[in-house]
Design a protein around this motif. Sequence first.
Motif, short mmCIF file in Angstrom:
data_model
loop_
_atom_site.label_atom_id
_atom_site.label_comp_id
_atom_site.label_asym_id
_atom_site.label_seq_id
_atom_site.Cartn_x
_atom_site.Cartn_y
_atom_site.Cartn_z
N ALA A 1 -73.46 19.08 23.41
CA ALA A 1 -72.33 18.20 23.73
C ALA A 1 -72.82 16.88 24.34
O ALA A 1 -72.33 15.80 23.99
N LEU A 2 -73.78 16.96 25.24
CA LEU A 2 -74.30 15.75 25.87
C LEU A 2 -75.07 14.89 24.86
O LEU A 2 -74.98 13.66 24.88
N ALA A 3 -75.82 15.55 23.96
CA ALA A 3 -76.60 14.79 22.98
C ALA A 3 -75.68 14.10 21.98
O ALA A 3 -76.01 13.01 21.47
N ALA A 4 -74.54 14.71 21.67
CA ALA A 4 -73.62 14.13 20.70
C ALA A 4 -72.74 13.04 21.30
O ALA A 4 -72.21 12.19 20.57
N ALA A 5 -72.58 13.05 22.62
CA ALA A 5 -71.70 12.08 23.29
C ALA A 5 -72.42 10.75 23.46
O ALA A 5 -73.62 10.71 23.72
N PRO A 6 -71.69 9.64 23.31
CA PRO A 6 -72.32 8.33 23.56
C PRO A 6 -72.71 8.21 25.03
O PRO A 6 -72.00 8.68 25.92
N ARG A 7 -73.87 7.62 25.25
CA ARG A 7 -74.38 7.54 26.61
C ARG A 7 -73.99 6.21 27.22
O ARG A 7 -74.05 5.16 26.59
N ASP A 8 -73.61 6.26 28.51
CA ASP A 8 -73.24 5.06 29.24
C ASP A 8 -74.44 4.13 29.34
O ASP A 8 -75.52 4.55 29.77
N ARG B 1 -77.10 20.79 14.98
CA ARG B 1 -77.63 19.59 14.33
C ARG B 1 -76.91 18.37 14.88
O ARG B 1 -75.69 18.22 14.70
N VAL B 2 -77.67 17.52 15.55
CA VAL B 2 -77.14 16.30 16.16
C VAL B 2 -77.94 15.12 15.63
O VAL B 2 -79.17 15.13 15.70
N PRO B 3 -77.29 14.11 15.07
CA PRO B 3 -78.02 12.94 14.56
C PRO B 3 -78.91 12.33 15.64
O PRO B 3 -78.51 12.14 16.79
N GLY B 4 -80.15 12.05 15.25
CA GLY B 4 -81.08 11.44 16.18
C GLY B 4 -81.84 12.43 17.05
O GLY B 4 -82.70 12.02 17.83
N ARG B 5 -81.54 13.71 16.93
CA ARG B 5 -82.23 14.73 17.72
C ARG B 5 -82.77 15.81 16.78
O ARG B 5 -82.13 16.14 15.78
#
Length: 529
Positions: free
Chosen positions: A514-521, A316-320
């Motif tokens: 992990a990528l979905a939860a990390a802030p994107r550049d 569960r990832v916020p926004g996804r």
Amino acid sequence: MGFAGPGSRGESRTPNVVAIVGGMPTLAPSDAIRHWLSRRARNDLFLLYCFDEPGCTPDTLRATLLARCAAVADLRIRLREYRFAYPRWVPCGIAAEQIAEHPLPQSDWTSVGAALSDLLADGVAAERQAWRLHLFRHVTGAPGGDGPALVVVLQLSHALADGRRAAEIARAVFGSADTGSDDGSVVEDRSAASEVGSPDTVPTGAGVGRRRLDVRRSATGFGGTWFGRASAVVAVRGRDLAGWAIEGRALAALPVGVARTVVRGIAAERARRELAERTARGEIPPPGGEFAPTVLNRPPAPARHAVRMLVRADLRVPGRTVTALVLAAIAEALPAYLAGRGEAPGELAAQVSVALPASNALQRNNYRDVAVELHCDENDPHRRTELIAATLAARRIRAAHPLLRAPDRATAALPAPVLRRDIAAFPLGTVPAKLSAHTVVSSVHRGAADLTCAGAPVRFTAGFPALGAVMHLTHGVHGLGDTITVSLHADPDALPDLDDYAAALDTALTRVVALAAAPRDPYHSRTGG
């Protein structure tokens, strides 16, 4: 049916398992189709629930489950077939053999997976019984806990339920004793809890919620064997007369049904043309594409089954949405797996079941399958997940459009003998030159993790979408509380190395989350690089 966690359209609703009180409800055509298909291919639903081991005796566990199942209206009916009419649901008792404890060569989690492979090859005959309950006791090494586990598998005829309704039935069995619905319909009838018996137990009236009269036991209570036998004969003849009346009405209605089919068929063609025009104008999202089959899509139909389960608490990832994240992981793992098998597919797509609003109070299957491209040629994992989520959202919009209901209405007008003949003649074993999807993803959130079995708490749930001549790999995505299980159901002849694919998918899930939860550049987001 896809889910995005609490509040999504795929979330398990308040249990609404409708009791049948009076009469014999006719199957909706969509449910009858699934019943008739089950004669040619296995399409049962299998809902796995893993609990802590309750430690009670086998007799105590069986008595507890029999009582709970007897209190669920949907588990006290079976199908009755007719020649000219659609099948109907009729009341029935519960047979003790519908709940079976399976011994294992070793009481460990690996052995449960092997036993499931055998269960998946055997379907129920809904004319006799529409469900079974399979038990595996004292299982060691099961995910979600350190101690031994009880694994329960609820097997249901697909005519009885779709994924959401099946979860509601399971919740009625394993939920709190006062489980009820929000619309007044009956989920549990505790007065029936003592009515567990053999399938020849018959009701005293038309409703299954009323107390039953066992013919053999009543013979002594009402003056001896002669009276009991006479009562049984009268009951049988009464059912025969009712059946003849149903057949007579259906036969008389055949010309009207044919005429209605023609009228609705014309309306369906008009709707098809309007749908195409509005799609071309961009008013309605387009359908999926067509793709070449892979090694996962070649006949014959599977003769063997294999399953694996990835039980996770981090999906569960916020926004996804969970479904989009799992699709993104499949988009990473499946092409790599196929490449290792010597195939270099271009685009891949998954068939996803999308829940629809109920259009008929008696209809038990309310969903539409849509194709979702996996955008395998997109190298940026963030962008790929976004594309998959957008595609899934667009397909849901299209699936719910009223114009797509016109063909369903035309099918619903077909007389039962015509539709049954069409199902019997449909070439299930033929794989077309082009496919809309290569694999299946069925996703259902089954509610809060507040279920128990004989007092033992639940750990997780899982499910295994059916295989076929076209689909030799399916994925189940099933949530209970915060835990989500991604299940793999495969044909070992098409995927002899399922463990390799399961490991690759598990790794891909970790990376995607992990990528979905990390802030994107921000620069990366603007350029798509």
